[in-house]
Design a protein around this motif. Structure first.
Motif, mmCIF file in Angstrom:
data_model
loop_
_atom_site.group_PDB
_atom_site.id
_atom_site.type_symbol
_atom_site.label_atom_id
_atom_site.label_comp_id
_atom_site.label_asym_id
_atom_site.label_seq_id
_atom_site.Cartn_x
_atom_site.Cartn_y
_atom_site.Cartn_z
ATOM 1 N N ALA A 189 26.093 22.622 22.658
ATOM 2 C CA ALA A 189 25.760 22.681 24.078
ATOM 3 C C ALA A 189 25.337 24.106 24.382
ATOM 4 O O ALA A 189 25.844 25.061 23.778
ATOM 5 C CB ALA A 189 26.950 22.279 24.948
ATOM 6 N N ALA A 190 24.406 24.275 25.326
ATOM 7 C CA ALA A 190 23.897 25.611 25.632
ATOM 8 C C ALA A 190 23.571 25.700 27.117
ATOM 9 O O ALA A 190 23.294 24.681 27.767
ATOM 10 C CB ALA A 190 22.659 25.917 24.804
ATOM 11 N N LEU A 191 23.609 26.913 27.639
ATOM 12 C CA LEU A 191 23.160 27.158 29.010
ATOM 13 C C LEU A 191 21.799 27.836 28.941
ATOM 14 O O LEU A 191 21.645 28.890 28.307
ATOM 15 C CB LEU A 191 24.138 28.041 29.772
ATOM 16 N N ILE A 192 20.819 27.237 29.631
ATOM 17 C CA ILE A 192 19.460 27.752 29.655
ATOM 18 C C ILE A 192 19.180 28.283 31.062
ATOM 19 O O ILE A 192 19.369 27.562 32.051
ATOM 20 C CB ILE A 192 18.434 26.650 29.295
ATOM 21 N N ASP A 193 18.739 29.511 31.141
ATOM 22 C CA ASP A 193 18.501 30.163 32.430
ATOM 23 C C ASP A 193 17.153 29.711 32.997
ATOM 24 O O ASP A 193 16.128 30.382 32.882
ATOM 25 C CB ASP A 193 18.521 31.683 32.254
ATOM 26 N N THR A 194 17.174 28.524 33.582
ATOM 27 C CA THR A 194 15.989 27.963 34.215
ATOM 28 C C THR A 194 16.443 27.060 35.346
ATOM 29 O O THR A 194 17.599 26.613 35.360
ATOM 30 C CB THR A 194 15.134 27.170 33.202
ATOM 31 N N ALA A 195 15.551 26.788 36.287
ATOM 32 C CA ALA A 195 15.940 25.992 37.452
ATOM 33 C C ALA A 195 15.687 24.507 37.275
ATOM 34 O O ALA A 195 16.217 23.701 38.042
ATOM 35 C CB ALA A 195 15.187 26.501 38.689
ATOM 36 N N SER A 207 15.571 32.637 27.551
ATOM 37 C CA SER A 207 16.290 31.913 28.607
ATOM 38 C C SER A 207 17.665 31.425 28.158
ATOM 39 O O SER A 207 18.430 30.912 28.981
ATOM 40 C CB SER A 207 15.461 30.720 29.079
ATOM 41 N N ILE A 208 18.015 31.597 26.910
ATOM 42 C CA ILE A 208 19.281 31.072 26.392
ATOM 43 C C ILE A 208 20.406 32.053 26.695
ATOM 44 O O ILE A 208 20.347 33.216 26.303
ATOM 45 C CB ILE A 208 19.194 30.841 24.862
ATOM 46 N N ARG A 209 21.438 31.583 27.395
ATOM 47 C CA ARG A 209 22.530 32.473 27.801
ATOM 48 C C ARG A 209 23.736 32.346 26.862
ATOM 49 O O ARG A 209 24.367 33.320 26.520
ATOM 50 C CB ARG A 209 22.963 32.162 29.244
ATOM 51 N N ASP A 236 32.482 18.977 8.611
ATOM 52 C CA ASP A 236 33.796 18.439 8.273
ATOM 53 C C ASP A 236 34.908 19.464 8.428
ATOM 54 O O ASP A 236 36.058 19.207 8.060
ATOM 55 C CB ASP A 236 33.794 17.897 6.844
ATOM 56 N N ALA A 237 34.592 20.629 8.996
ATOM 57 C CA ALA A 237 35.607 21.658 9.249
ATOM 58 C C ALA A 237 36.024 21.601 10.711
ATOM 59 O O ALA A 237 35.219 21.281 11.586
ATOM 60 C CB ALA A 237 35.070 23.044 8.917
ATOM 61 N N PRO A 238 37.282 21.895 11.032
ATOM 62 C CA PRO A 238 37.711 21.845 12.436
ATOM 63 C C PRO A 238 37.109 22.990 13.254
ATOM 64 O O PRO A 238 36.747 24.034 12.718
ATOM 65 C CB PRO A 238 39.234 21.980 12.334
ATOM 66 N N GLY A 239 37.023 22.758 14.567
ATOM 67 C CA GLY A 239 36.601 23.824 15.472
ATOM 68 C C GLY A 239 35.115 24.083 15.475
ATOM 69 O O GLY A 239 34.304 23.292 14.970
ATOM 70 N N GLY A 240 34.747 25.216 16.073
ATOM 71 C CA GLY A 240 33.336 25.572 16.213
ATOM 72 C C GLY A 240 33.196 27.044 16.527
ATOM 73 O O GLY A 240 34.029 27.867 16.148
ATOM 74 N N VAL A 241 32.135 27.399 17.258
ATOM 75 C CA VAL A 241 31.854 28.806 17.547
ATOM 76 C C VAL A 241 31.161 28.921 18.897
ATOM 77 O O VAL A 241 30.408 28.028 19.309
ATOM 78 C CB VAL A 241 30.984 29.423 16.426
ATOM 79 N N VAL A 242 31.428 30.023 19.595
ATOM 80 C CA VAL A 242 30.777 30.345 20.872
ATOM 81 C C VAL A 242 29.901 31.572 20.656
ATOM 82 O O VAL A 242 30.386 32.616 20.198
ATOM 83 C CB VAL A 242 31.804 30.634 21.981
ATOM 84 N N ILE A 243 28.628 31.468 20.983
ATOM 85 C CA ILE A 243 27.686 32.582 20.862
ATOM 86 C C ILE A 243 27.197 32.927 22.262
ATOM 87 O O ILE A 243 26.637 32.076 22.959
ATOM 88 C CB ILE A 243 26.482 32.229 19.977
ATOM 89 N N LEU A 290 22.183 22.948 31.676
ATOM 90 C CA LEU A 290 22.904 22.714 30.436
ATOM 91 C C LEU A 290 22.040 21.862 29.504
ATOM 92 O O LEU A 290 21.461 20.858 29.920
ATOM 93 C CB LEU A 290 24.229 22.003 30.708
ATOM 94 N N ALA A 291 21.949 22.309 28.259
ATOM 95 C CA ALA A 291 21.222 21.553 27.230
ATOM 96 C C ALA A 291 22.226 20.996 26.239
ATOM 97 O O ALA A 291 23.149 21.698 25.814
ATOM 98 C CB ALA A 291 20.222 22.455 26.516
ATOM 99 N N TYR A 292 22.055 19.736 25.886
ATOM 100 C CA TYR A 292 22.939 19.088 24.923
ATOM 101 C C TYR A 292 22.113 18.667 23.716
ATOM 102 O O TYR A 292 21.115 17.953 23.852
ATOM 103 C CB TYR A 292 23.606 17.861 25.542
ATOM 104 N N ASP A 293 22.524 19.112 22.549
ATOM 105 C CA ASP A 293 21.850 18.746 21.301
ATOM 106 C C ASP A 293 20.342 18.987 21.382
ATOM 107 O O ASP A 293 19.525 18.141 20.998
ATOM 108 C CB ASP A 293 22.152 17.296 20.934
ATOM 109 N N GLY A 294 19.998 20.160 21.923
ATOM 110 C CA GLY A 294 18.616 20.606 21.925
ATOM 111 C C GLY A 294 17.777 20.171 23.099
ATOM 112 O O GLY A 294 16.589 20.516 23.166
ATOM 113 N N GLU A 295 18.338 19.432 24.073
ATOM 114 C CA GLU A 295 17.547 18.916 25.181
ATOM 115 C C GLU A 295 18.178 19.271 26.521
ATOM 116 O O GLU A 295 19.361 18.987 26.755
ATOM 117 C CB GLU A 295 17.382 17.396 25.059
#
Length: 353
Positions: A189-195, A207-209, A236-243, A290-295
């Motif tokens: 999931a990503a936040l894109i700085d657009t209206a 535009s990616i925050r 297959d590994a637990p958890g993830g990452v925030v960038i 908000l973009a989910y899985d690239g969209e």
């Protein structure tokens, strides 16, 4: 058949996957209707060959399903969806297959299509075949093989469904709204700085925050490649990452080159990298889409509070190779006959002594 649901394999196709605007601005390949029809036909043929009693096919505005199974022998039924020509068709098809108690579903599309399937059926037993632009979640597998594996699961011949896949889960609290909203992604999931949502694809790297990924593969393209190139996380590994990305005009802690679309690279300023343990929640700012899985999908205000976590609550992925290996070791592909076993001559008879 009374009182028992027929063993069922569902097949869902997104006719628009692999055809979006990114083909105009990048070197992304094109997945034609003919290619998808061929895959669907092979899936159906494989499932019927392996003894499934019913094949359910999603319908669409391009009539791919009807064209794919023309002339095939077997009990093939069509799920009559809304035919909006949008992702709503995929969601509706998955929901109908859930109601029909399909034992396995094969979905053709990219990351966004797989997400739509799980919106309709969150814990769907799934074989995702990549025919989209971003293909982190689905994989490349022959349709015939996928159909056989799906039938082995649907008929109960093999019972080896793995643990549920991970998801990025989001809770969106907008001031002034009575209830919080919930959403999820299978990869990132990503936040894109657009209206505006616009064409949905994310093309402007500035535009990616921020990006939260539960699968971060450095070999991928799209938003997931941002996380994959600084903090790889296996599916297959637990958890993830925030960038978190630096604001325009400011420098981050490091710069990286990433392929945001096939054959197209961009330089991004990374502000921070934070590992996200499973079921730990992080709060992130709004102000964009908000973009989910690239969209791009959901506009959120700057005052919104977005809570994000990684949970093992996604679909149950069917490991095709594992299923087929188990079936082979159990003799599932042996030809069964009612005739007596052949009598081979003894050594004495062979030598005549």
């Amino acid at each position: 058949m009374s009182g028992r649901v027929a063993s069922t394999v569902g097949i869902i196709v997104n006719p628009h996957a692999g055809k979006d605007i990114r083909r105009l601005v990048s070197a992304a390949g094109h997945t034609s209707d003919a290619v998808k029809i061929g895959i669907m036909r092979r899936v159906a043929a494989g499932a019927i060959e392996q003894g499934v009693e019913r094949v359910l096919m999603s319908t669409d505005t391009h009539h791919l399903a009807e064209r794919a199974v023309e002339g095939l022998d077997g009990n093939i039924e069509f799920v009559d969806g809304p035919k909006t020509g949008s992702h709503h068709d995929t969601v509706a098809a998955a929901r109908e297959m859930w109601k029909a108690e399909a034992g396995a579903v094969v979905a053709l599309g990219g990351d966004g299509t797989c997400r739509d399937v799980t919106i309709g059926w969150p814990e769907v037993p799934l074989i995702p075949i990549s025919t989209g632009t971003n293909n982190v979640f689905p994989s490349t597998v022959d349709g015939t093989t996928a159909g056989v594996a799906a039938a082995l699961v649907a008929t109960g011949a093999v019972e080896s469904l793995g643990a549920p896949a991970k998801r990025v889960e989001l809770t969106i609290d907008e001031p002034g709204k009575d209830a919080v909203a919930h959403d999820a992604a299978l990869v990132e999931a990503a936040l894109i700085d657009t209206a505006f949502v616009g064409a949905r694809a994310v093309n402007d790297p500035s535009s990616i925050r921020w990006v939260v990924a539960c699968i971060a593969n450095p070999a991928s393209t799209g938003l997931a490649s941002i996380a994959g190139r600084v903090h790889p996380v296996r599916r297959d590994a637990p958890g993830g990452v925030v960038i978190r990305l630096a604001s325009p005009g400011t420098s981050g802690t490091r710069q990286i080159r990433v392929p945001l679309a096939p054959g197209t690279f961009a330089t991004l300023d990374v502000d921070s990298i934070e590992a996200l343990d499973e079921s730990t929640t992080v709060t992130l700012p709004g102000g964009g889409v908000l973009a989910y899985d690239g969209e791009r999908d959901t506009p959120v205000s700057a005052d919104a509070t977005i809570s994000v976590s990684i949970t093992p609550s996604g679909p149950r992925l069917i490991d095709v190779e594992s299923i087929l290996t188990t079936a082979a070791l159990a003799g599932q592909f042996d030809v069964r006959t009612t005739s007596a076993a052949p009598q081979f001559p003894s050594r004495k008879d062979t030598h005549g002594d």
